[in-house]
Design an enzyme around this catalytic site. Structure first.
Site, short mmCIF file in Angstrom:
data_model
loop_
_atom_site.label_atom_id
_atom_site.label_comp_id
_atom_site.label_asym_id
_atom_site.label_seq_id
_atom_site.Cartn_x
_atom_site.Cartn_y
_atom_site.Cartn_z
N HIS A 85 22.49 32.25 -4.07
CA HIS A 85 23.01 33.62 -4.14
C HIS A 85 22.45 34.39 -5.33
O HIS A 85 22.27 33.85 -6.42
CB HIS A 85 24.55 33.59 -4.23
CG HIS A 85 25.05 32.83 -5.43
ND1 HIS A 85 25.28 33.41 -6.64
CD2 HIS A 85 25.34 31.51 -5.59
CE1 HIS A 85 25.71 32.52 -7.50
NE2 HIS A 85 25.76 31.34 -6.89
N ASP A 86 22.15 35.65 -5.09
CA ASP A 86 21.78 36.62 -6.14
C ASP A 86 20.45 36.32 -6.82
O ASP A 86 20.16 36.89 -7.88
CB ASP A 86 22.89 36.72 -7.19
CG ASP A 86 24.26 36.94 -6.58
OD1 ASP A 86 24.46 37.98 -5.93
OD2 ASP A 86 25.13 36.06 -6.72
N GLY A 103 22.00 29.92 -8.56
CA GLY A 103 22.35 31.33 -8.47
C GLY A 103 21.77 32.17 -9.60
O GLY A 103 21.64 31.72 -10.73
#
Length: 239
Positions: A85-86, A103
């Site tokens: 994520h991200d 992340g």
């Protein structure tokens, strides 16, 4: 390809550009594995053009609506890689098999990772750098550099990568000279890193080379607030 999953029926979106290849049983644009994620929140993945995402790889959506997992153009993501994520991935990168990005990792452009590389959350990997196979990266990798080891240390400049990507002889000589002054200085034990960076910035010839200035900026940025510093290096005296 057969078995690939793209997108998930949750709030948000997965956007994929042109001429991308999604390999067998790859998973792109599904819910992240971050405990901060709240069901019902919008989350996003944006992927550019001409990427090759090979078999069994995974690309997860962002952990919150104010962020996005982003991949640029012309990246080769080999089998069983994970982009969490991200993350922010630039252009023209090569991730060998089982490269794992936690992340919020930032990978710039023309980076090459060896197989089974893992990168700690919030780390930055600078453009034209090389990460050797089996490295467990827990701090930033500055631009143009090569790192290796279970807990990676700086191993010098990624000279072969620089040559392959069209850096001039003058640029490579300048980068080598700057690297020596910063990390292999005869006065390394009596001066701090900041003083050695200042010395290069004030050097009459080196200060005029844009790639040297870019390397200095990359190193400095790694020590800004909320950054993790650069990978370890062993001071070596030329005397």
């Amino acid at each position: 390809m057969t078995g690939a999953i793209v997108g998930e029926d949750i709030p948000g979106r997965t956007v994929i550009g042109c001429n991308n290849k999604i390999g067998h049983h790859a998973v792109v644009g599904i819910r992240c594995q971050d405990m901060k994620y709240k069901p019902g929140d919008e989350c996003f993945v944006d992927i550019g053009n001409n990427n090759d995402i090979r078999e069994h790889s995974s690309v997860h959506r962002s952990s919150k609506s104010s962020d996005v997992t982003a991949i640029g153009d012309n990246n080769l993501i080999m089998g069983s890689c994970h982009i969490a994520h991200d993350c922010k991935i630039g252009n023209n990168n090569i991730f060998a098999n089982n490269t794992l990005l936690a992340g919020h990792v930032v990978v710039e452009d023309y980076v090459h990772t060896g197989g089974t590389t893992a990168v700690h959350q919030f780390c930055h990997v600078g453009s034209f750098s090389f990460v050797a196979a089996g490295s467990m990266v827990s701090q930033d990798v500055p631009k143009y550099m090569m790192v290796g080891g279970e807990r990676p240390e700086l191993r010098g400049l990624n000279l072969e990568g620089l040559r392959r990507n069209g850096f001039t002889v003058e640029e490579i000589i300048g980068l080598r000279s700057a690297y020596r002054k910063i990390f292999m200085s005869a006065d390394a034990n009596s001066e701090g890193l900041e003083e050695r960076l200042n010395e290069v910035e004030q050097h009459e010839k080196l200060a005029r080379i844009s790639s040297v200035r870019s390397m200095i900026q990359s190193i400095r940025a790694s020590f800004e607030q909320n950054r993790r510093g650069i990978c370890k290096f062993r001071l070596w005296s030329s005397s």
